[in-house]
Design a protein around this motif. Structure first.
Motif: not given
Length: 239
Positions: A74-78, A101-103, A126-127, A132-134
């Protein structure tokens, strides 16, 4: 009546007066909550008041457990309405309804996602969609459905949006509370999530919906002591 009866009556009246004064002196915060959908709880927040940031809402707070594999996917699916710019560590969202979605992870996040953390980040991070921390950029008035999952294997984390800017002190919660804005009432519910259990393959997370109608600069942070001060934060731009 005996003096003990009068004493009990007097104490009850005093407590009633104190409770009424709290309601009268603090009309800004109010909520309704219910236990639904098998989660531990759900709360609806509406926020506004003189001298504070108006036109913001918090809705649908819920807590759950996710498989680590599911969380990483989920955290990788843009999503199609998210435009990721690794060169300046920014994600720009379009549309009026946004799923985010944040990890939360330790310092192994850079290696796992093959990305570089901002210079101010010196530990847990945060990813968000591979960054990272965008810096997150969203349209004013958009409704953000935020799911965040703690994928760190040894630390507690949470995700709170606030107007309080960095640098952050070690104990960040009083600093955020004194700043007004979004932090105080969010912190009433945004518990610190326990570390992920990689041996059993699951992680803890929670989600809520937030709407920000006032353009400006906000910040998302972890309020666990020492985390924000060590760089666990990012910028949220509402325009």
């Amino acid at each position: 009546m005996s003096k003990w009866v009068w004493l009990i009556i007097g104490v009850a009246i005093a407590l009633g007066i104190v409770g009424l004064s709290i309601v009268i002196l603090n009309p800004v915060y109010y909520y309704s909550g219910s236990l639904t959908h098998g989660y531990l709880g759900m709360m609806n927040w509406v926020y506004g008041g003189s001298g504070l940031i108006n036109n913001q809402g918090y809705y649908g707070y819920s807590y759950g457990i996710y498989s680590i594999k599911q969380a990483l996917n989920m955290v990788s699916a843009i999503p199609p309405y998210a435009h990721v710019y690794p060169s300046n560590n920014t994600i720009v969202f379009s549309g009026s309804s946004i799923n985010l979605v944040v990890a939360m992870m330790g310092d192994d996040a850079a290696k796992m996602f093959n990305t570089t953390p901002p210079s101010y980040a010196h530990g847990d991070v945060f990813i968000i969609y591979g960054l990272i921390n965008p810096t997150i950029v969203v349209p004013s008035g958009s409704v953000m459905h935020i799911l965040f999952i703690n994928l760190d294997d040894d630390m507690y984390h949470n995700f709170v949006v606030t107007v309080a800017p960095p640098p952050y002190p070690y104990n960040v919660m009083p600093y955020v509370a004194m700043s007004g804005g979004m932090g105080p009432q969010m912190m009433l519910n945004m518990r610190w999530l326990p570390p992920a259990n990689y041996h059993s393959g699951y992680a803890y997370g929670y989600e809520y919906t937030i709407a920000i109608n006032e353009p400006g600069i906000y910040w998302y942070i972890c309020t666990y002591p020492g985390h924000a001060s060590n760089g666990m934060y990012g910028e949220l731009v509402v325009r």
